[in-house]
Design a protein around this motif. Structure first.
Motif, PDB file in Angstrom:
ATOM      1  N   ILE A  33      41.951  82.477  37.330  1.00 24.58           N
ATOM      2  CA  ILE A  33      41.350  83.015  38.552  1.00 24.58           C
ATOM      3  C   ILE A  33      42.333  83.027  39.722  1.00 24.58           C
ATOM      4  O   ILE A  33      42.028  83.560  40.789  1.00 24.58           O
ATOM      5  N   GLU A  34      43.532  82.459  39.521  1.00 25.84           N
ATOM      6  CA  GLU A  34      44.506  82.348  40.613  1.00 25.84           C
ATOM      7  C   GLU A  34      44.865  83.716  41.195  1.00 25.84           C
ATOM      8  O   GLU A  34      44.895  83.894  42.415  1.00 25.84           O
ATOM      9  N   ALA A  35      45.145  84.691  40.341  1.00 21.39           N
ATOM     10  CA  ALA A  35      45.523  86.017  40.829  1.00 21.39           C
ATOM     11  C   ALA A  35      44.362  86.671  41.579  1.00 21.39           C
ATOM     12  O   ALA A  35      44.574  87.410  42.550  1.00 21.39           O
ATOM     13  N   LEU A  36      43.136  86.398  41.157  1.00 22.12           N
ATOM     14  CA  LEU A  36      41.954  86.931  41.846  1.00 22.12           C
ATOM     15  C   LEU A  36      41.842  86.334  43.243  1.00 22.12           C
ATOM     16  O   LEU A  36      41.569  87.046  44.215  1.00 22.12           O
ATOM     17  N   ARG A  37      42.060  85.025  43.356  1.00 25.76           N
ATOM     18  CA  ARG A  37      41.997  84.374  44.659  1.00 25.76           C
ATOM     19  C   ARG A  37      43.092  84.916  45.591  1.00 25.76           C
ATOM     20  O   ARG A  37      42.855  85.133  46.788  1.00 25.76           O
ATOM     21  N   LEU A  38      44.279  85.128  45.058  1.00 27.65           N
ATOM     22  CA  LEU A  38      45.363  85.678  45.865  1.00 27.65           C
ATOM     23  C   LEU A  38      45.025  87.082  46.336  1.00 27.65           C
ATOM     24  O   LEU A  38      45.262  87.440  47.497  1.00 27.65           O
ATOM     25  N   SER A  91      51.555  84.027  33.467  1.00 28.14           N
ATOM     26  CA  SER A  91      52.014  84.992  34.464  1.00 28.14           C
ATOM     27  C   SER A  91      51.669  86.416  34.055  1.00 28.14           C
ATOM     28  O   SER A  91      51.265  87.231  34.899  1.00 28.14           O
ATOM     29  N   SER A  92      51.792  86.715  32.770  1.00 24.37           N
ATOM     30  CA  SER A  92      51.456  88.050  32.283  1.00 24.37           C
ATOM     31  C   SER A  92      49.976  88.355  32.495  1.00 24.37           C
ATOM     32  O   SER A  92      49.607  89.473  32.894  1.00 24.37           O
ATOM     33  N   PHE A  93      49.112  87.364  32.250  1.00 24.24           N
ATOM     34  CA  PHE A  93      47.674  87.545  32.491  1.00 24.24           C
ATOM     35  C   PHE A  93      47.431  87.834  33.965  1.00 24.24           C
ATOM     36  O   PHE A  93      46.677  88.757  34.325  1.00 24.24           O
ATOM     37  N   GLY A  94      48.056  87.043  34.845  1.00 26.67           N
ATOM     38  CA  GLY A  94      47.866  87.235  36.276  1.00 26.67           C
ATOM     39  C   GLY A  94      48.345  88.597  36.750  1.00 26.67           C
ATOM     40  O   GLY A  94      47.693  89.241  37.582  1.00 26.67           O
ATOM     41  N   ASN A  95      49.474  89.043  36.210  1.00 18.88           N
ATOM     42  CA  ASN A  95      49.997  90.358  36.605  1.00 18.88           C
ATOM     43  C   ASN A  95      49.055  91.474  36.172  1.00 18.88           C
ATOM     44  O   ASN A  95      48.839  92.447  36.913  1.00 18.88           O
ATOM     45  N   LEU A  98      45.830  91.176  35.697  1.00 21.50           N
ATOM     46  CA  LEU A  98      44.635  91.078  36.530  1.00 21.50           C
ATOM     47  C   LEU A  98      44.875  91.724  37.887  1.00 21.50           C
ATOM     48  O   LEU A  98      44.036  92.495  38.381  1.00 21.50           O
ATOM     49  N   ARG A  99      46.016  91.432  38.510  1.00 18.85           N
ATOM     50  CA  ARG A  99      46.328  92.028  39.802  1.00 18.85           C
ATOM     51  C   ARG A  99      46.403  93.546  39.702  1.00 18.85           C
ATOM     52  O   ARG A  99      45.926  94.271  40.583  1.00 18.85           O
ATOM     53  N   SER A 100      46.988  94.026  38.633  1.00 22.34           N
ATOM     54  CA  SER A 100      47.113  95.470  38.454  1.00 22.34           C
ATOM     55  C   SER A 100      45.745  96.141  38.390  1.00 22.34           C
ATOM     56  O   SER A 100      45.524  97.194  39.005  1.00 22.34           O
ATOM     57  N   GLU A 149      41.837 101.669  41.810  1.00 24.98           N
ATOM     58  CA  GLU A 149      40.662 102.148  42.541  1.00 24.98           C
ATOM     59  C   GLU A 149      39.518 102.466  41.582  1.00 24.98           C
ATOM     60  O   GLU A 149      39.672 103.246  40.640  1.00 24.98           O
ATOM     61  N   MET A 150      38.367 101.847  41.821  1.00 24.62           N
ATOM     62  CA  MET A 150      37.181 102.131  41.034  1.00 24.62           C
ATOM     63  C   MET A 150      36.530 103.413  41.544  1.00 24.62           C
ATOM     64  O   MET A 150      36.464 103.641  42.754  1.00 24.62           O
ATOM     65  N   SER A 151      36.042 104.224  40.644  1.00 27.15           N
ATOM     66  CA  SER A 151      35.365 105.450  41.032  1.00 27.15           C
ATOM     67  C   SER A 151      33.978 105.116  41.581  1.00 27.15           C
ATOM     68  O   SER A 151      33.185 104.449  40.923  1.00 27.15           O
ATOM     69  N   MET A 152      33.708 105.579  42.823  1.00 31.36           N
ATOM     70  CA  MET A 152      32.416 105.290  43.432  1.00 31.36           C
ATOM     71  C   MET A 152      32.080 106.341  44.475  1.00 31.36           C
ATOM     72  O   MET A 152      32.953 107.059  44.966  1.00 31.36           O
ATOM     73  N   ASP A 153      30.792 106.416  44.812  1.00 36.07           N
ATOM     74  CA  ASP A 153      30.323 107.313  45.855  1.00 36.07           C
ATOM     75  C   ASP A 153      30.812 106.800  47.208  1.00 36.07           C
ATOM     76  O   ASP A 153      30.667 105.616  47.519  1.00 36.07           O
TER      77      ASP A 153
END
Length: 497
Positions: A105-110, A303-307, A309-311, A316-320
């Motif tokens: 969850i570290e990359a998510l928190r960052l 580190s690969s997992f975090g990278n 996740l960040r990517s 951009e998620m498609s949304m209205d």
């Protein structure tokens, strides 16, 4: 294993009465090789923490689900479903739950921290634009009131010219820890349409305001709707009625066994379908085996997992644009993946028939094929957000994982039955030793005068047999005279020394 069989494994010994213990049979080994693109990171965290591998596996699956759930739904055997996953990890204090969760969850928190700084600047700009808009809006209304003309067309045209009221920038938060349903709904309305409920102290949520007696049924129903991607409908005095479409929620709750037992014993949790939607596991403890000399480090995998996740989080998620309603594409199954899923679904369906291995957990078993498709979708999208379809290799891995969680559900359901039977036997033991004045006991004694929960012959007899198996009662021969009459069934009470 049923409750009776488990109790029969604790026979009376000449050493005297034995403690009534809830013995839960060990679970199967977690199929870490089936984690596909998540495997290397999970093994890295397990090697670093030496926790049971199921704990970091649950964290990895939940975080990956949060990352990809806004981009695509996955095809099912009928229709499509979100790739959102709900996970419940049961482990005692000291099992390093937080240490397992942190690297994933570290990359998510960052990401959240960086977006929060950007959000401050966006709100400052919004405040300026909103102040200008409001000044123009109020001036137009004031001028219209002063005008003697009854024709409001000019004022309406002027209002249209200044445009709609500028909306505040959405909250950048992607996770919550202890939300009420109202709080979660508000965040979905004003923030991101894809959220995660993650807590390494899940007992705070299960025992909190959202799950108290007044709110529990409403909260459980709301989370069920989110799992199925149903609209969120909210009606409150003063706020009116609102409906939010196409929101997604991933969940990972880490709880201690005592909290889990209480929650899982609540019929409402199972009957509403809330608990069967979770991937539940309770791995065997690793405490006492975690030696420094056996730790392993693989920071490259973490580190690969975090990278990755960040990517995904930065994609951009498609949304209205106005409603922030997600517009996920449908991720289809390849022919091979579909055929494999059909075989698994049919096999699980057959196991739910009366007398089958899964007959006692039909709520969970009926969702096993869907869980497999969701997991396959998560692994496919984690590897490639633009993937064209779910391939057989990911479906095979997902089915192996779904089968593990299904067996865990069956094991824990059996354990709950054992626990319930042991609890009843313990109530009877205390009553016999503390309240019952006789030295010999009959079934009808318990039915007529025993604890209220045992005043039915089948329940009373089951508890008496349990005490017999643990050495607290000695069966008397058929025809033994008890209180002046020959009895077909009676027991001598053993007093603990």
């Amino acid at each position: 294993m049923n409750a009776q069989a488990a109790m029969e494994e604790t026979p009376f010994t000449p050493e005297g009465p034995q403690p009534l213990v809830r013995e839960i049979p060990p679970g199967a080994r977690y199929p870490v090789n089936a984690l596909g693109p998540l495997k290397e990171a999970v093994e890295a965290v397990q090697g670093m923490t030496q926790a049971p591998v199921a704990i970091p596996a649950q964290s990895a699956l939940a975080v990956a689900s949060l990352a990809v759930q806004g981009f695509a739904d996955v095809e099912m055997l009928g229709g499509k479903r979100p790739v959102s996953l709900y996970a419940l990890t049961i482990a005692r204090s000291g099992e390093r739950k937080s240490a397992c969760d942190a690297p994933f969850i570290e990359a998510l928190r960052l990401h959240e921290r960086e977006q929060s700084k950007l959000h401050i600047k966006q709100r400052q700009e919004w405040h300026r634009r909103h102040a200008v808009w409001k000044a123009k809006h109020d001036r137009i209304l004031t001028d219209a009131k002063k005008s003697k003309s009854s024709d409001s067309a000019e004022a309406e045209a002027t209002l249209r010219a200044i445009g709609l009221e500028p909306q505040a920038p959405p909250s950048p938060d992607r996770t919550v820890t202890e939300p009420t349903f109202e709080g979660l709904t508000k965040l979905f309305a004003t923030g991101q349409p894809s959220l995660g409920l993650f807590s390494d102290e899940g007992g705070q949520f299960l025992g909190g305001h959202a799950m108290n007696s007044e709110n529990r049924q409403k909260t459980l129903a709301a989370f069920n709707d989110l799992w199925q991607a149903n609209p969120i409908r909210r009606t409150r005095a003063g706020d009116g009625h609102s409906t939010l479409y196409e929101r997604r929620l991933a969940v990972h709750l880490m709880v201690q066994p005592t909290v889990a037992r209480t929650f899982m014993a609540d019929p409402l949790a199972a009957d509403t379908g809330f608990l069967p939607r979770f991937l539940v596991c309770e791995p065997a403890s690793a405490i006492g085996t975690r030696l420094h000399q056996t730790t392993r480090s693989n920071w490259a995998a973490i580190s690969s997992f975090g990278n990755r996740l960040r990517s995904i989080l930065e994609s951009e998620m498609s949304m209205d644009a106005e409603t922030r309603e997600l517009q996920p594409r449908c991720l289809p199954l390849s022919d091979g993946a579909r055929e494999t899923l059909v075989r698994f679904a049919d096999k699980v369906e057959q196991a739910q028939s009366p007398g089958g291995d899964m007959a006692h957990i039909t709520g969970t078993a009926s969702k096993a094929a869907e869980q497999a498709a969701r997991i396959a979708g998560v692994m496919t999208l984690w590897r490639d957000l633009e993937a064209k379809q779910v391939e057989p290799v990911d479906m095979n891995n997902a089915i192996e994982l779904a089968r593990f969680y299904l067996l865990e559900a069956a094991r824990l359901a059996d354990a709950a039955q054992i626990s319930a039977a042991i609890d009843q036997a313990e109530k009877l033991r205390r009553w016999l030793l503390d309240t019952f004045a006789e030295t010999q006991v009959l079934v009808r004694d318990v039915v007529r005068r025993g604890p209220n929960s045992l005043r039915e012959s089948p329940k009373a007899r089951a508890a008496l047999v349990a005490l017999e198996q643990h050495g607290w009662l000695i069966p008397l021969e058929k025809g033994s005279v008890v209180r002046g009459s020959a009895r077909k069934e009676a027991w001598q009470i053993v007093q603990a020394s």
